[in-house]
Motif scaffolding. Structure first.
Motif, PDB file in Angstrom:
ATOM      1  N   ILE A 141       0.845  -1.196   0.000  1.00 59.70           N
ATOM      2  CA  ILE A 141       0.000   0.000   0.000  1.00 59.70           C
ATOM      3  C   ILE A 141       0.883   1.250   0.000  1.00 59.70           C
ATOM      4  CG2 ILE A 141      -1.696   1.330   1.322  1.00 59.70           C
ATOM      5  CD1 ILE A 141      -2.881  -1.119  -0.048  1.00 59.70           C
ATOM      6  N   GLY A 142       1.968   1.202   0.778  1.00 63.81           N
ATOM      7  CA  GLY A 142       2.896   2.333   0.846  1.00 63.81           C
ATOM      8  C   GLY A 142       3.534   2.629  -0.504  1.00 63.81           C
ATOM      9  N   ARG A 143       3.902   1.586  -1.260  1.00 66.13           N
ATOM     10  CA  ARG A 143       4.498   1.793  -2.580  1.00 66.13           C
ATOM     11  C   ARG A 143       3.507   2.457  -3.534  1.00 66.13           C
ATOM     12  NH1 ARG A 143       6.466  -3.291  -1.657  1.00 66.13           N
ATOM     13  NH2 ARG A 143       5.154  -4.325  -3.219  1.00 66.13           N
ATOM     14  N   LEU A 144       2.260   2.002  -3.499  1.00 67.06           N
ATOM     15  CA  LEU A 144       1.250   2.599  -4.372  1.00 67.06           C
ATOM     16  C   LEU A 144       0.989   4.049  -3.986  1.00 67.06           C
ATOM     17  CD1 LEU A 144      -1.282  -0.377  -4.702  1.00 67.06           C
ATOM     18  CD2 LEU A 144       0.567   0.280  -6.258  1.00 67.06           C
ATOM     19  N   HIS A 145       1.023   4.319  -2.656  1.00 66.04           N
ATOM     20  CA  HIS A 145       0.899   5.707  -2.183  1.00 66.04           C
ATOM     21  C   HIS A 145       2.098   6.537  -2.631  1.00 66.04           C
ATOM     22  CE1 HIS A 145      -2.621   6.462   0.288  1.00 66.04           C
ATOM     23  NE2 HIS A 145      -2.512   5.262   0.850  1.00 66.04           N
ATOM     24  N   ALA A 146       3.295   5.962  -2.532  1.00 67.20           N
ATOM     25  CA  ALA A 146       4.521   6.693  -2.866  1.00 67.20           C
ATOM     26  C   ALA A 146       4.524   7.129  -4.332  1.00 67.20           C
ATOM     27  CB  ALA A 146       5.744   5.831  -2.570  1.00 67.20           C
ATOM     28  N   HIS A 147       3.933   6.317  -5.187  1.00 69.72           N
ATOM     29  CA  HIS A 147       3.829   6.668  -6.604  1.00 69.72           C
ATOM     30  C   HIS A 147       2.627   7.573  -6.871  1.00 69.72           C
ATOM     31  CE1 HIS A 147       7.050   4.178  -8.096  1.00 69.72           C
ATOM     32  NE2 HIS A 147       6.570   3.124  -7.468  1.00 69.72           N
ATOM     33  N   ASN A 148       1.889   7.907  -5.819  1.00 71.73           N
ATOM     34  CA  ASN A 148       0.686   8.738  -5.929  1.00 71.73           C
ATOM     35  C   ASN A 148      -0.353   8.109  -6.865  1.00 71.73           C
ATOM     36  OD1 ASN A 148      -0.976  10.936  -5.341  1.00 71.73           O
ATOM     37  ND2 ASN A 148      -0.168  12.164  -7.025  1.00 71.73           N
ATOM     38  N   LEU A 149      -0.407   6.775  -6.870  1.00 72.88           N
ATOM     39  CA  LEU A 149      -1.387   6.064  -7.687  1.00 72.88           C
ATOM     40  C   LEU A 149      -2.680   5.811  -6.931  1.00 72.88           C
ATOM     41  CD1 LEU A 149       1.043   3.512  -9.353  1.00 72.88           C
ATOM     42  CD2 LEU A 149      -0.002   5.525 -10.426  1.00 72.88           C
ATOM     43  N   ILE A 150      -2.592   5.746  -5.598  1.00 71.38           N
ATOM     44  CA  ILE A 150      -3.784   5.632  -4.761  1.00 71.38           C
ATOM     45  C   ILE A 150      -3.713   6.667  -3.655  1.00 71.38           C
ATOM     46  CG2 ILE A 150      -4.087   3.163  -5.229  1.00 71.38           C
ATOM     47  CD1 ILE A 150      -3.060   2.632  -2.361  1.00 71.38           C
ATOM     48  N   PHE A 165      -9.388   3.053   0.115  1.00 69.38           N
ATOM     49  CA  PHE A 165      -8.429   3.516  -0.876  1.00 69.38           C
ATOM     50  C   PHE A 165      -9.147   3.803  -2.187  1.00 69.38           C
ATOM     51  CE2 PHE A 165      -6.240   0.415   1.872  1.00 69.38           C
ATOM     52  CZ  PHE A 165      -5.380   1.293   2.518  1.00 69.38           C
ATOM     53  N   VAL A 166      -8.674   4.827  -2.863  1.00 68.73           N
ATOM     54  CA  VAL A 166      -9.189   5.194  -4.182  1.00 68.73           C
ATOM     55  C   VAL A 166      -7.997   5.525  -5.079  1.00 68.73           C
ATOM     56  CG1 VAL A 166     -11.391   6.103  -3.312  1.00 68.73           C
ATOM     57  CG2 VAL A 166      -9.415   7.631  -3.520  1.00 68.73           C
ATOM     58  N   THR A 167      -8.210   5.476  -6.381  1.00 71.05           N
ATOM     59  CA  THR A 167      -7.153   5.885  -7.296  1.00 71.05           C
ATOM     60  C   THR A 167      -7.103   7.406  -7.377  1.00 71.05           C
ATOM     61  OG1 THR A 167      -8.687   5.629  -9.152  1.00 71.05           O
ATOM     62  CG2 THR A 167      -7.205   3.780  -8.681  1.00 71.05           C
ATOM     63  N   THR A 168      -5.994   7.915  -7.871  1.00 74.40           N
ATOM     64  CA  THR A 168      -5.754   9.356  -7.948  1.00 74.40           C
ATOM     65  C   THR A 168      -5.761   9.838  -9.392  1.00 74.40           C
ATOM     66  OG1 THR A 168      -3.387   9.013  -8.137  1.00 74.40           O
ATOM     67  CG2 THR A 168      -4.284   9.231  -5.900  1.00 74.40           C
ATOM     68  N   GLU A 169      -5.640  11.142  -9.549  1.00 72.59           N
ATOM     69  CA  GLU A 169      -5.487  11.713 -10.889  1.00 72.59           C
ATOM     70  C   GLU A 169      -4.205  11.184 -11.540  1.00 72.59           C
ATOM     71  OE1 GLU A 169      -4.298  16.016 -12.196  1.00 72.59           O
ATOM     72  OE2 GLU A 169      -6.485  15.970 -12.008  1.00 72.59           O
ATOM     73  N   GLN A 170      -3.148  11.001 -10.724  1.00 73.66           N
ATOM     74  CA  GLN A 170      -1.896  10.474 -11.262  1.00 73.66           C
ATOM     75  C   GLN A 170      -2.078   9.068 -11.836  1.00 73.66           C
ATOM     76  OE1 GLN A 170       0.943  11.873 -11.924  1.00 73.66           O
ATOM     77  NE2 GLN A 170       1.836   9.954 -12.662  1.00 73.66           N
ATOM     78  N   PHE A 171      -2.975   8.283 -11.251  1.00 69.41           N
ATOM     79  CA  PHE A 171      -3.295   6.957 -11.799  1.00 69.41           C
ATOM     80  C   PHE A 171      -3.823   7.099 -13.218  1.00 69.41           C
ATOM     81  CE2 PHE A 171      -6.750   3.968 -12.733  1.00 69.41           C
ATOM     82  CZ  PHE A 171      -6.077   2.756 -12.677  1.00 69.41           C
ATOM     83  N   LEU A 172      -4.751   8.055 -13.424  1.00 68.75           N
ATOM     84  CA  LEU A 172      -5.301   8.281 -14.758  1.00 68.75           C
ATOM     85  C   LEU A 172      -4.199   8.688 -15.727  1.00 68.75           C
ATOM     86  CD1 LEU A 172      -8.566  10.248 -13.858  1.00 68.75           C
ATOM     87  CD2 LEU A 172      -8.363   7.831 -14.441  1.00 68.75           C
ATOM     88  N   VAL A 173      -3.323   9.584 -15.277  1.00 69.64           N
ATOM     89  CA  VAL A 173      -2.231  10.051 -16.130  1.00 69.64           C
ATOM     90  C   VAL A 173      -1.295   8.899 -16.478  1.00 69.64           C
ATOM     91  CG1 VAL A 173      -0.194  11.554 -16.230  1.00 69.64           C
ATOM     92  CG2 VAL A 173      -2.334  12.415 -15.247  1.00 69.64           C
ATOM     93  N   ALA A 174      -0.921   8.114 -15.454  1.00 69.02           N
ATOM     94  CA  ALA A 174       0.043   7.026 -15.659  1.00 69.02           C
ATOM     95  C   ALA A 174      -0.460   5.977 -16.638  1.00 69.02           C
ATOM     96  CB  ALA A 174       0.377   6.373 -14.319  1.00 69.02           C
TER      97      ALA A 174
END
Length: 203
Positions: A141-150, A165-174
């Motif tokens: 979970i920490g890794r996904l947070h660190a990448h700002n994906l969740i 947990f939810v996905t972020t705008e960065q998830f959409l961009v990535a």
């Protein structure tokens, strides 16, 4: 997100220019804004640098045509626009440029958990455990947070009000998605050999 600064120093209308040069200047302003931004720029923000009532969509279309012979292109993601290097040049960039692959520390299971969040959000760790049949580590979970994906979602409406947990705008961009509606459906996943329901026991 655009900063709330007064636009008094910017001549939006460019009334002293001939029509064709005015349009070209508005295109260049949009190009400059997109070039300077690390995140997608929304239509309303782009409209702040062009004339009143001018179609941002038409300016974007003309700018896209201008870029057809370039190594980068305009991409619509996360409800806005951003410049992206064309896929054909990815090998050259990896070979010669000092860029980091933002997902080097994510393995297949990490990506599967990220996909589960995307499809079932907002979701708790217990919800992820139900999907994968095992506890999801705080490190993952920490890794996904660190990448700002969740990111943190609303507290679940049950005893203890656990975090979700939810996905972020960065998830959409990535993942080059304009909105979550662009996620592949179950049939598309199966066609790609990624049937999450049948594969989860093998992860």
């Amino acid at each position: 997100m655009a900063k709330n600064r007064p636009a008094s120093e910017l001549d939006r209308e460019l009334a002293d220019l001939p029509t064709e040069l005015r349009w070209r200047e508005w295109m260049r302003r949009i190009e400059a804004v997109l070039f300077a931004s690390a995140s997608p720029i929304k239509r309303d923000d782009l409209a702040r640098v062009v004339g009143e009532g001018v179609s941002v969509d038409l300016l974007i279309e003309d700018l896209s045509v201008d870029l057809e012979e370039r190594s980068f292109e305009l991409s619509q993601v996360a409800g806005g626009w951003v410049f992206r290097t064309r896929a054909a040049y990815a090998p050259a960039i990896r070979l010669a440029a000092d860029v980091d692959d933002q997902f080097t520390d994510l393995n297949a299971f990490d990506v599967a958990v990220l996909a589960a969040v995307a499809y079932h959000q907002p979701i708790t760790r217990d919800g992820l455990k139900d999907i994968f049949g095992k506890e999801i580590s705080r490190d993952l979970i920490g890794r996904l947070h660190a990448h700002n994906l969740i990111g943190a979602g609303p507290r679940a409406p049950r005893r203890g009000a656990p975090y979700t947990f939810v996905t972020t705008e960065q998830f959409l961009v990535a993942f080059d998605l304009e909105t979550l509606r662009d996620l592949p459906n179950r049939e598309q996943l199966e066609d790609a050999g990624l049937n999450a329901e049948s594969d989860k026991a093998n992860i």
